[in-house]
Design an enzyme around this catalytic site. Sequence first.
Site, PDB file in Angstrom:
ATOM      1  N   THR A  62     -90.359   0.882  43.409  1.00  0.00           N
ATOM      2  CA  THR A  62     -90.844  -0.344  44.037  1.00  0.00           C
ATOM      3  C   THR A  62     -92.370  -0.337  44.057  1.00  0.00           C
ATOM      4  O   THR A  62     -92.998   0.568  43.496  1.00  0.00           O
ATOM      5  CB  THR A  62     -90.196  -0.525  45.438  1.00  0.00           C
ATOM      6  OG1 THR A  62     -90.525  -1.820  45.927  1.00  0.00           O
ATOM      7  CG2 THR A  62     -90.637   0.535  46.430  1.00  0.00           C
ATOM      8  N   LYS A  66     -94.210  -0.149  39.562  1.00  0.00           N
ATOM      9  CA  LYS A  66     -93.308  -0.586  38.490  1.00  0.00           C
ATOM     10  C   LYS A  66     -93.938  -0.506  37.094  1.00  0.00           C
ATOM     11  O   LYS A  66     -93.241  -0.256  36.116  1.00  0.00           O
ATOM     12  CB  LYS A  66     -92.797  -2.002  38.769  1.00  0.00           C
ATOM     13  CG  LYS A  66     -91.839  -2.031  39.953  1.00  0.00           C
ATOM     14  CD  LYS A  66     -91.274  -3.394  40.231  1.00  0.00           C
ATOM     15  CE  LYS A  66     -90.408  -3.314  41.494  1.00  0.00           C
ATOM     16  NZ  LYS A  66     -89.827  -4.593  41.866  1.00  0.00           N
ATOM     17  N   ASN A 151     -99.379 -20.386  39.872  1.00  0.00           N
ATOM     18  CA  ASN A 151    -100.098 -19.276  40.512  1.00  0.00           C
ATOM     19  C   ASN A 151    -101.510 -19.690  40.888  1.00  0.00           C
ATOM     20  O   ASN A 151    -102.098 -20.569  40.246  1.00  0.00           O
ATOM     21  CB  ASN A 151    -100.141 -18.069  39.551  1.00  0.00           C
ATOM     22  CG  ASN A 151    -100.390 -16.779  40.274  1.00  0.00           C
ATOM     23  OD1 ASN A 151     -99.801 -16.523  41.333  1.00  0.00           O
ATOM     24  ND2 ASN A 151    -101.276 -15.937  39.746  1.00  0.00           N
ATOM     25  N   GLY A 241     -84.412 -12.935  50.009  1.00  0.00           N
ATOM     26  CA  GLY A 241     -84.121 -12.083  48.864  1.00  0.00           C
ATOM     27  C   GLY A 241     -83.220 -10.890  49.142  1.00  0.00           C
ATOM     28  O   GLY A 241     -83.144  -9.978  48.317  1.00  0.00           O
TER      29      GLY A 241
HETATM   30  P1  NDP Z   1     -97.250  -8.804  43.026  1.00  0.00           P
HETATM   31  O1  NDP Z   1     -98.234  -8.132  43.887  1.00  0.00           O
HETATM   32  O2  NDP Z   1     -96.994  -8.311  41.641  1.00  0.00           O
HETATM   33  O3  NDP Z   1     -97.675 -10.378  42.875  1.00  0.00           O
HETATM   34  C1  NDP Z   1     -98.029 -11.101  43.995  1.00  0.00           C
HETATM   35  C2  NDP Z   1     -98.147 -12.584  43.640  1.00  0.00           C
HETATM   36  O4  NDP Z   1     -98.256 -13.305  44.866  1.00  0.00           O
HETATM   37  C3  NDP Z   1     -99.343 -12.942  42.791  1.00  0.00           C
HETATM   38  O5  NDP Z   1     -98.959 -13.922  41.851  1.00  0.00           O
HETATM   39  C4  NDP Z   1    -100.324 -13.534  43.825  1.00  0.00           C
HETATM   40  O6  NDP Z   1    -101.143 -14.534  43.305  1.00  0.00           O
HETATM   41  C5  NDP Z   1     -99.352 -14.188  44.768  1.00  0.00           C
HETATM   42  N1  NDP Z   1     -99.880 -14.386  46.127  1.00  0.00           N
HETATM   43  C6  NDP Z   1    -100.169 -13.444  47.055  1.00  0.00           C
HETATM   44  N2  NDP Z   1    -100.570 -14.027  48.206  1.00  0.00           N
HETATM   45  C7  NDP Z   1    -100.532 -15.366  47.999  1.00  0.00           C
HETATM   46  C8  NDP Z   1    -100.827 -16.495  48.797  1.00  0.00           C
HETATM   47  N3  NDP Z   1    -101.251 -16.372  50.072  1.00  0.00           N
HETATM   48  N4  NDP Z   1    -100.674 -17.732  48.267  1.00  0.00           N
HETATM   49  C9  NDP Z   1    -100.255 -17.869  46.995  1.00  0.00           C
HETATM   50  N5  NDP Z   1     -99.961 -16.835  46.174  1.00  0.00           N
HETATM   51  C10 NDP Z   1    -100.097 -15.607  46.673  1.00  0.00           C
HETATM   52  O7  NDP Z   1     -95.898  -8.853  43.872  1.00  0.00           O
HETATM   53  P2  NDP Z   1     -94.393  -8.810  43.318  1.00  0.00           P
HETATM   54  O8  NDP Z   1     -94.284  -9.802  42.223  1.00  0.00           O
HETATM   55  O9  NDP Z   1     -93.970  -7.427  43.072  1.00  0.00           O
HETATM   56  O10 NDP Z   1     -93.550  -9.310  44.605  1.00  0.00           O
HETATM   57  C11 NDP Z   1     -93.571 -10.663  44.993  1.00  0.00           C
HETATM   58  C12 NDP Z   1     -92.591 -10.881  46.146  1.00  0.00           C
HETATM   59  O11 NDP Z   1     -91.254 -10.635  45.718  1.00  0.00           O
HETATM   60  C13 NDP Z   1     -92.817  -9.978  47.357  1.00  0.00           C
HETATM   61  O12 NDP Z   1     -92.565 -10.733  48.528  1.00  0.00           O
HETATM   62  C14 NDP Z   1     -91.762  -8.899  47.204  1.00  0.00           C
HETATM   63  O13 NDP Z   1     -91.376  -8.347  48.435  1.00  0.00           O
HETATM   64  C15 NDP Z   1     -90.624  -9.724  46.607  1.00  0.00           C
HETATM   65  N6  NDP Z   1     -89.664  -8.924  45.841  1.00  0.00           N
HETATM   66  C16 NDP Z   1     -88.354  -8.950  46.237  1.00  0.00           C
HETATM   67  C17 NDP Z   1     -87.410  -8.239  45.558  1.00  0.00           C
HETATM   68  C18 NDP Z   1     -85.994  -8.305  46.022  1.00  0.00           C
HETATM   69  O14 NDP Z   1     -85.172  -7.511  45.526  1.00  0.00           O
HETATM   70  N7  NDP Z   1     -85.645  -9.207  46.911  1.00  0.00           N
HETATM   71  C19 NDP Z   1     -87.750  -7.418  44.371  1.00  0.00           C
HETATM   72  C20 NDP Z   1     -89.145  -7.506  43.997  1.00  0.00           C
HETATM   73  C21 NDP Z   1     -90.057  -8.220  44.734  1.00  0.00           C
HETATM   74  P3  NDP Z   1    -102.599 -14.235  42.606  1.00  0.00           P
HETATM   75  O15 NDP Z   1    -102.282 -13.640  41.264  1.00  0.00           O
HETATM   76  O16 NDP Z   1    -103.230 -15.566  42.504  1.00  0.00           O
HETATM   77  O17 NDP Z   1    -103.297 -13.279  43.522  1.00  0.00           O
END
Ligand code: NDP
Length: 275
Positions: A62, A66, A151, A241
């Site tokens: 996690t 990854k 995004n 999720g």
């Molecule tokens: P990453 O850190 O890889 O990506 C985060 C993303 O969120 C980026 O696109 C970022 O945008 C965006 N972001 C963060 N804060 C904000 C905000 N305030 N407003 C708008 N966009 C925002 O995270 P992951 O992709 O790994 O995880 C994303 C979510 O999915 C998390 O909540 C995680 O817990 C959940 N998840 C759930 C799983 C499940 O099994 N249920 C499995 C994997 C993940 P920018 O690029 O512009 O900064």
Amino acid sequence: MTDRYAVIGNPIVQSKSPAIHAAFAAQTGERLQYTPLEAPADGFAGAVDAFRQAGGRGLNVTAPFKRDAFRYATKLRQRARQAGAVNAMAFDGDETEADNFDGVGLLRDIEANLGVALRGKRVLLLGAGGATRGAILPLLEAGAAELAIVNRDLAKASALGEEFCRHGAVVAKGYDELKREGGRFQIVVNATSASLRGELPPIAANLFGRDCLAYEMAYGKGLTPFLRLARDSGVTRLHDGVGMLVEQAAEAFAWWRGVRPETRSVIARMTVPLT
Ligand code: NDP
């Protein structure tokens, strides 16, 4: 000796994976141990090496590791290669085989558990991080008619759009463009990490159509700002999720142990009410 598995991340105390795999083991009669494993932010490979030397058979991976796991693997299965990220590894001698079950977990939750067919649907993914990357191909393969990726950092969404557009109708957008479009989407997935900090992505209430499914990838947070906005906009199908989490765990368990656990009762046990 009992077979050892773990989930590796940083931080890791919050992980529900040990409880999920314990439930699977009890249910299937498999004898295994599954623990949380915290690795230093810059110490992924060393922590995995030590776990293997101590007899570890497999790991879930996690945040934030990854991509590290992707580089560590010696044999990438197709979904991991396509996602560019790994969430499960199996060790066999010097070989590390790796897969990514996040996307298929999301798919199984939406289709099998929530009863919403993807075929022909217009799907919106908020966020362009690892979770979005892993979800794109499974959603397209399930027949989504359109996949929009939105995004804040538009360059990241555009890069994903360019990478995956040959597989289907994938478009990248900024939040301003999204506001002008209104409720065109039938499935809206919040794959940002905003909810982990109690934040709302910059979306407006007009995003949600009446019969839309609002899906929050984060879990265990109750009614997140995203889900609250959807509810206040009249959406009745609200989900977090937890089902995705349990379904991806079931895929890993089936891969490691050769037996598929039943998931519904485990999801029910892990579910935090959306209030
Ligand atoms: P990453 O850190 O890889 O990506 C985060 C993303 O969120 C980026 O696109 C970022 O945008 C965006 N972001 C963060 N804060 C904000 C905000 N305030 N407003 C708008 N966009 C925002 O995270 P992951 O992709 O790994 O995880 C994303 C979510 O999915 C998390 O909540 C995680 O817990 C959940 N998840 C759930 C799983 C499940 O099994 N249920 C499995 C994997 C993940 P920018 O690029 O512009 O900064």
